[in-house]
Write a protein that holds these residues in place. Structure first.
Motif, short mmCIF file in Angstrom:
data_model
loop_
_atom_site.label_atom_id
_atom_site.label_comp_id
_atom_site.label_asym_id
_atom_site.label_seq_id
_atom_site.Cartn_x
_atom_site.Cartn_y
_atom_site.Cartn_z
N GLU A 1 2.48 6.52 -6.99
CA GLU A 1 1.48 7.46 -7.49
C GLU A 1 1.93 8.90 -7.29
O GLU A 1 1.70 9.77 -8.15
CB GLU A 1 0.15 7.20 -6.76
CG GLU A 1 -1.06 7.86 -7.42
CD GLU A 1 -1.25 9.31 -7.01
OE1 GLU A 1 -1.83 10.10 -7.79
OE2 GLU A 1 -0.81 9.68 -5.90
N GLU A 2 2.62 9.18 -6.18
CA GLU A 2 3.07 10.55 -5.91
C GLU A 2 4.08 11.02 -6.95
O GLU A 2 3.99 12.14 -7.46
CB GLU A 2 3.68 10.63 -4.52
CG GLU A 2 4.14 12.03 -4.15
CD GLU A 2 4.71 12.11 -2.74
OE1 GLU A 2 4.85 13.24 -2.24
OE2 GLU A 2 5.00 11.06 -2.15
N ASN B 1 0.82 -1.21 0.00
CA ASN B 1 0.00 0.00 0.00
C ASN B 1 0.86 1.26 0.00
O ASN B 1 0.58 2.23 -0.73
CB ASN B 1 -0.93 0.00 1.21
CG ASN B 1 -1.94 -1.14 1.17
OD1 ASN B 1 -2.39 -1.55 0.11
ND2 ASN B 1 -2.27 -1.67 2.34
N LYS B 2 1.92 1.26 0.80
CA LYS B 2 2.82 2.42 0.84
C LYS B 2 3.61 2.54 -0.46
O LYS B 2 3.85 3.65 -0.94
CB LYS B 2 3.74 2.32 2.05
CG LYS B 2 3.01 2.44 3.37
CD LYS B 2 3.95 2.33 4.57
CE LYS B 2 3.18 2.46 5.87
NZ LYS B 2 4.05 2.35 7.07
N ARG C 1 5.56 6.96 5.90
CA ARG C 1 5.55 6.71 4.46
C ARG C 1 6.59 5.68 4.02
O ARG C 1 6.63 5.32 2.85
CB ARG C 1 5.80 8.03 3.72
CG ARG C 1 4.66 9.02 3.80
CD ARG C 1 3.47 8.59 2.96
NE ARG C 1 3.85 8.43 1.56
CZ ARG C 1 3.94 9.44 0.69
NH1 ARG C 1 3.72 10.68 1.09
NH2 ARG C 1 4.26 9.21 -0.56
N GLN D 1 1.37 4.14 -2.98
CA GLN D 1 1.21 5.56 -2.68
C GLN D 1 2.42 6.35 -3.16
O GLN D 1 2.28 7.43 -3.75
CB GLN D 1 1.03 5.75 -1.17
CG GLN D 1 0.77 7.19 -0.75
CD GLN D 1 0.62 7.33 0.76
OE1 GLN D 1 0.79 6.36 1.51
NE2 GLN D 1 0.30 8.53 1.22
N ASN D 2 3.61 5.81 -2.94
CA ASN D 2 4.83 6.50 -3.37
C ASN D 2 4.95 6.53 -4.88
O ASN D 2 5.38 7.54 -5.46
CB ASN D 2 6.04 5.83 -2.74
CG ASN D 2 6.07 5.95 -1.23
OD1 ASN D 2 5.41 6.81 -0.65
ND2 ASN D 2 6.82 5.08 -0.57
#
Length: 364
Positions: A20-21, A13-14, A250, A17-18
């Protein structure tokens, strides 16, 4: 599924997220994304980055590029100066396998070696000029030295200029977010002004590329920059948190360690220097406390490492006991990843997959 220790854990999940950022920043600022894979060394993760919009990848060494090319990834920048004959032979094989290869250059002697090594082939190699933007490692100085190298490339039959790039690794020594921003702006300036100087004498520079996880969000917004190459941002680590670039929540990678002994004034984990490595900062800046952050146990500081032992100290008491397991956020995740063969991928509560660290140990 019970896991032995030490084990490298990856929070999917992290990670997502990274990923996508980075991709969102590239889209919003109309720049290409070419992430550095030396952090994760994983074919699976490289392919996820490409699926998320990356135009290609960056590698530190030829060995990494060979692994990625064998897995079908073809657009590759090797951000390292290559001149040795044995290494040029390996470049030739990559070109023979239809890899869209780019290689860093920063000297006339290197250009001559590459030209000579390719003269009996049908290939033309794309080269990118490395600019020194303050790290004082590899790279020519901005401006005139870049132009001189570009002019030399024009007259070589086997080389063509594809870009100008830099890496502001000295941002890891910054003492504040304001200093990181200043370094990022200087990084972009070194590239943009060098590219513009080349174009003033009639030499086009299609790609103007910047890197460094701490600086890419500053340098990547500068007019004239059209590519970013963050590496560590795929995971983050305790050093990035110490710099204020990210935070511990994160960090996508942790080391699962076991308590091997508890004593009156210390605790020993089975995570020594061969697991956690010895980084406590980068380029002269100690941004962390100890040799890794023990999650949920702020009372413990991993004070010293020997090869197989991580020795922690604690104030007054700790709830940890023999055979307990802990998750440790590495100080520098890039070096820690290179110690393991695989990631145990989880979703925060259960194991969901196992991914190879395909380019582990590829240091040539």
């Amino acid at each position: 599924m019970e896991l032995d220790t030490p084990t490298l854990l990856l929070d999917r999940n992290k990670l997502d997220q990274n990923l996508e950022e980075m991709s969102r920043f590239a889209v919003e600022n109309n720049v290409r994304l070419r992430p550095h894979i030396k952090t994760h060394k994983s074919v699976n993760i490289a392919k996820l980055q490409l699926q998320a919009g990356a135009v290609g990848i960056t590698c530190a060494k030829i060995g990494e590029a060979e692994v990625m090319a064998a897995a079908g990834i073809k657009d590759i920048l090797i951000a390292y100066p290559i001149s040795a004959d044995l290494k040029i032979q390996r470049l030739r094989k990559l070109l023979e396998n239809n890899v869209d290869l780019k290689v860093s250059v920063d000297s006339l002697e290197q250009l001559k070696s590459l030209q000579k090594g390719l003269e009996d082939t049908p290939f033309m190699l794309e080269v990118w000029i490395k600019v020194n933007s303050g790290l004082n490692r590899c790279g020519v100085e901005p401006g005139n030295e870049v132009v001189e190298l570009a002019q030399a490339i024009v007259f070589l039959s086997k080389l063509r200029l594809g870009g100008v790039f830099t890496h502001a690794g000295h941002s890891y020594a910054a003492k504040s977010s304001e200093e990181i921003q200043r370094i990022g702006l200087e990084e972009a300036k070194a590239v943009v002004e060098s590219a513009e100087a080349c174009e003033k004498v009639g030499i086009p520079v299609p790609i103007r590329s910047v890197g460094s996880t701490p600086t890419y969000k500053f340098a990547g917004k500068v007019k004239g920059i059209n590519e970013i190459r963050p590496g560590n941002a795929v995971f983050f680590d305790a050093i990035q948190a110490g710099l204020g670039v990210s935070n511990l929540e994160r960090c996508a990678v942790t080391v699962l360690g076991g308590v091997a002994g508890v004593y009156k004034n210390r605790i020993v984990f089975d995570t020594g220097s061969k697991t956690l490595c010895l980084d406590k900062g980068a380029h002269g800046n100690n941004t962390v406390n100890g040799f890794g952050h023990v999650i949920h146990h702020p009372e413990v500081t991993i004070e010293r490492l020997s090869e197989e032992h991580g020795v922690g100290i604690f104030d007054e008491t700790t709830s940890l006991t023999l055979k307990d397991k802990v998750q440790i956020i590495p100080n520098h995740v890039c070096t820690v990843v290179n110690q393991f063969n695989e990631y145990i991928v989880h979703d925060g509560s259960k194991v969901i997959d196992v991914w190879n660290i395909d380019a582990r140990g590829m240091i040539k």
